[in-house]
Design a protein around this motif. Sequence first.
Motif, PDB file in Angstrom:
ATOM      1  N   GLY A 358      -0.920  -5.064  -4.640  1.00 49.98           N
ATOM      2  CA  GLY A 358       0.414  -5.353  -4.134  1.00 49.98           C
ATOM      3  C   GLY A 358       1.199  -4.070  -3.903  1.00 49.98           C
ATOM      4  N   LYS A 359       1.086  -3.163  -4.882  1.00 47.26           N
ATOM      5  CA  LYS A 359       1.806  -1.912  -4.817  1.00 47.26           C
ATOM      6  C   LYS A 359       1.333  -1.077  -3.624  1.00 47.26           C
ATOM      7  N   LEU A 360       0.035  -1.015  -3.455  1.00 54.17           N
ATOM      8  CA  LEU A 360      -0.516  -0.229  -2.357  1.00 54.17           C
ATOM      9  C   LEU A 360      -0.190  -0.875  -1.018  1.00 54.17           C
ATOM     10  N   ALA A 361      -0.212  -2.205  -0.999  1.00 50.04           N
ATOM     11  CA  ALA A 361       0.027  -2.908   0.262  1.00 50.04           C
ATOM     12  C   ALA A 361       1.392  -2.552   0.832  1.00 50.04           C
ATOM     13  N   GLU A 362       2.372  -2.410  -0.029  1.00 48.79           N
ATOM     14  CA  GLU A 362       3.714  -2.065   0.431  1.00 48.79           C
ATOM     15  C   GLU A 362       3.726  -0.708   1.133  1.00 48.79           C
ATOM     16  N   ALA A 366      -0.992  -2.749   4.688  1.00 53.01           N
ATOM     17  CA  ALA A 366      -2.176  -3.557   4.970  1.00 53.01           C
ATOM     18  C   ALA A 366      -2.103  -4.751   4.025  1.00 53.01           C
ATOM     19  N   SER A 367      -2.896  -5.750   4.320  1.00 52.98           N
ATOM     20  CA  SER A 367      -2.825  -6.929   3.462  1.00 52.98           C
ATOM     21  C   SER A 367      -3.486  -6.626   2.123  1.00 52.98           C
ATOM     22  N   ARG A 368      -3.130  -7.414   1.122  1.00 52.83           N
ATOM     23  CA  ARG A 368      -3.734  -7.223  -0.186  1.00 52.83           C
ATOM     24  C   ARG A 368      -5.245  -7.353  -0.120  1.00 52.83           C
TER      25      ARG A 368
END
Length: 483
Positions: A358-362, A366-368
């Motif tokens: 979730g953190k990286l997606a922000e 890109a999608s989770r």
Amino acid sequence: MTRRLPWVIKYRPKRIDEVVNQDKAKQALIPWIEAWASGRKPAKRAALLYGPPGVGKTSLVEAIAKEYGFQLVELNASDYRRDVDIKRIVGSAARKRPLYGRGLIILLDEIDGIAPREDAGGLRALLEVIKETENPIVMTANDPWKEQLRPLRDAVLLVEFRQLATGHIVRLLERICKAERLYCEKDALKYIAEKSMGDVRAAINDLEAVAEGYGKVTLSLVKALVRGRDKSIDLWRTLNSIYYAKYAWQAKKAVTSSEEDYETLLAWLNDNTHRKYKEPEDLYRAYDALSRASLFLARAKYRGHWSMLSYVFDLMGPGVAFARVKGQVARERFSYPERIKLMAQLRQVRETREALAGKLAERILASRATIKREVIPFLTAIFRNSQDPTVPARIALGYNMTREEVKLLAGARAEEILKAAERIRKARPGEEGEKAVREERQAKPAGLDAFLGLGSRGGIAPGKGASRPQRSTRRRGRRRGSS
Ligand SMILES: Nc1ncnc2c1ncn2[C@@H]1O[C@H](COP(=O)(O)OP(=O)(O)O)[C@@H](O)[C@H]1O
Ligand SMILES: [Mg+2]
């Protein structure tokens, strides 16, 4: 080997004032007993104490008998169901002079058990005994308004017992914790008390179950273990009912009325039977039963032969209970099954990965799912294989990763990377990224401890003792706490 006393017995009130929260009941009952004690027979020669289970009905009678010096004769439902029994047993007690003390109290506990039609004769006989008794008769019931008890209601002193308030139950539990030198969190006791819905017996049993299983009573434990009273017998009670069953139906009922699914129950039995049984032959029989139970369970589930479940019940319950022929039940604690522990750990890993994705997606937009599939594996490779720990450390700082997340990516190297990240953070408060890392590479001693954490973005949760009263940390803490 002796089994120690269950706490509901060990901590039974011994004096009247130890029965808490039942002042009205005492105000009704005590003058009545005092009348008997002084030789004046009251008009109503029997009392019916009624109210929900576990609120002190039996306890109060016992405490009164003790304090007023009465001998107590306790009769169980099975003693006084049929009219002939009542005439013979209750009747003779009613006429008896006490062997010691001032008098005799006859306690007929839980008379709800008297069946309306079959035992109608019994009730009539009981009424006759009440009219003529020389000794106080005290009865208890959960529900006195049942039709069959109507004739009785008019002939007795009705004494109502109320559910206990949560606060009172908490205090009783606290007393036990103290006496047992047990670590108990107040919130945990509150939780137990609320779930017990006024039933002290249930609350004490729950407390004991958690304490026996885990040696301490914390909120997270009780939340995981204690369920609403109406919902189920909890696991501890289920297991005990199986291991200590006297009759086959008890063991079977323990299995069928358990709220746990059968696989969980099977896992618990698998991992605990060897703690409870010590005789090899008993163990052989028990594990034989369990392996068959497992087989039938699989057939029931995967082939849809649900009728086979009844064998599962029989094998898990009576099969285990009566495997014990030679030995006693040992006093060892139940332990959490390895398999379930493993599942819980896996769940934790899953949750951490989810949070990281979730953190990286922000940030990466890109999608989770994509992150989990394409980014996390690369990060894992970098974290585990890079020669220079400051590379993953910098990534960790940049993405504001938690310790758990670093551990997930780095595995055995987690500590090394966390330390590197900590050094970077300390070296340049207020700055991150290239400059700090460059200096780290030059192996310049950090040494700005005085600025510990100031101005940094607080990526990695501080180690023990390092408190950093910082906005970013607090915010993250809260977010994590609420998830
Ligand atoms: N009012 C109370 N005060 C103190 N302890 C209580 C009270 N009610 C119940 N208990 C505890 O719960 C246990 C069960 O109580 P008991 O008197 O057998 O309940 P009942 O007869 O109403 O079902 C007792 O051993 C006692 O430890
Ligand atoms: Mg009782």
